[in-house]
Design a protein around this motif. Sequence first.
Motif, PDB file in Angstrom:
ATOM      1  N   GLU A 296       0.835  -1.203   0.000  1.00  0.00           N
ATOM      2  CA  GLU A 296       0.000   0.000   0.000  1.00  0.00           C
ATOM      3  C   GLU A 296       0.873   1.258   0.000  1.00  0.00           C
ATOM      4  N   ARG A 299       2.207   2.545  -3.325  1.00  0.00           N
ATOM      5  CA  ARG A 299       1.296   3.244  -4.234  1.00  0.00           C
ATOM      6  C   ARG A 299       1.547   4.747  -4.154  1.00  0.00           C
ATOM      7  N   ASP A 307       1.724   7.611 -12.173  1.00  0.00           N
ATOM      8  CA  ASP A 307       1.992   6.596 -11.152  1.00  0.00           C
ATOM      9  C   ASP A 307       3.492   6.429 -10.954  1.00  0.00           C
ATOM     10  N   ASN A 334       4.953  -0.476  -7.269  1.00  0.00           N
ATOM     11  CA  ASN A 334       3.581   0.005  -7.188  1.00  0.00           C
ATOM     12  C   ASN A 334       2.701  -0.847  -8.099  1.00  0.00           C
ATOM     13  N   ASN A 335       1.731  -1.542  -7.539  1.00  0.00           N
ATOM     14  CA  ASN A 335       0.874  -2.412  -8.342  1.00  0.00           C
ATOM     15  C   ASN A 335       0.060  -1.636  -9.368  1.00  0.00           C
ATOM     16  N   ASP A 336      -0.282  -0.382  -9.072  1.00  0.00           N
ATOM     17  CA  ASP A 336      -0.983   0.443 -10.062  1.00  0.00           C
ATOM     18  C   ASP A 336      -0.085   0.688 -11.274  1.00  0.00           C
TER      19      ASP A 336
END
Length: 343
Positions: A296, A299, A307, A334-336
């Motif tokens: 988290e 992010r 991003d 960052n997964n986004d």
Amino acid sequence: MRALATVQEISEIRPIRDADAIELVLIKGWQCVAKKGEFKKGDLCVYFEVDSYLPLDDRYEFLRKTSYRNNEFMGEGFRVKTMSMRGELSQGLALPLSAFPDITPQAGFDVTERLGVRKWEQPEVTGSMGIEIGNKPFGIPTTDETRLQSMPEFLEAFSGLPYYITTKMDGTSCTVYCMDGEVGVCGRNLEYKEDSATSAMWAWVHKHALKDKLLKLNENIAIQGEFCGAGIQKNRMKLMEPNLFVFDIVILREGGGGKKVGLADLQRYCEQLALDPVPIEEIGDQFNYTLEEMLEKARGKYSSGQDKEGIVVRTQEAGHNYNINHKMSFKVLNNDFLKKEKG
């Protein structure tokens, strides 16, 4: 060699919303999409990490449509990369151990070499980096960071220690060194000729008088950072001019190798040499994060609104942990960012 292919245990299985044929399997800190019912919790599998390059083999032919590559540098094979399916990230590849009858069924067993797996790499683009004159000298360390999901044991190793978190910048690796009165500029692996006309890195060094500053400093030292700007990666920070963001200072030793300095000394050197360190997001006295909390925290966005790539976590005092046999730093992507880049 990095352990790209290992025997691992399936720690958990999760359903994917509105998916009848696929589900998520959790391995170490990673999650992979797999055929529904192919695994159950506690099963062993062969897990291939992101950036594994698999040889041509009938066992991997199902990857041909999405993952087949053939180029002069790597030859033919299948590249394992992050993918998104039904809104879920698949970070690596898990195959049943039954497909590898000659593999020792032991969790953690490294089968990278046995299966002929290599790390997916491409040669450095020298157009704006410069003219190659050799490999990076003096045993200067490579700047790669290990992802937390590959080594969840980082969390225990860092527990309770003073730490800091920096933004992972979007650029290319750059090292500027001074050794016995000689100044040089390197990329990730190669050293470049001193020529502002052919090398963007050398042009930046000259513009900022860094060569003169290092000679005046009169120390055997390597400055390592991310070189960012237009024409480098996708310039997600939207920088108008290139810049070096420093993340490591290494005191070089005679005969090769060196010792990284801690946070306080890194900041001191950056101030003394008028260099920008990588942005520091957090400094803490006692590390106490879970994997989910780290994901988290990774992010967020650059000041450009795009991003960010993720974060890097380090202990305030640079060091090596012999229990996990690793330097005390790791990255969390960052997964986004990954959902868009699929990398």
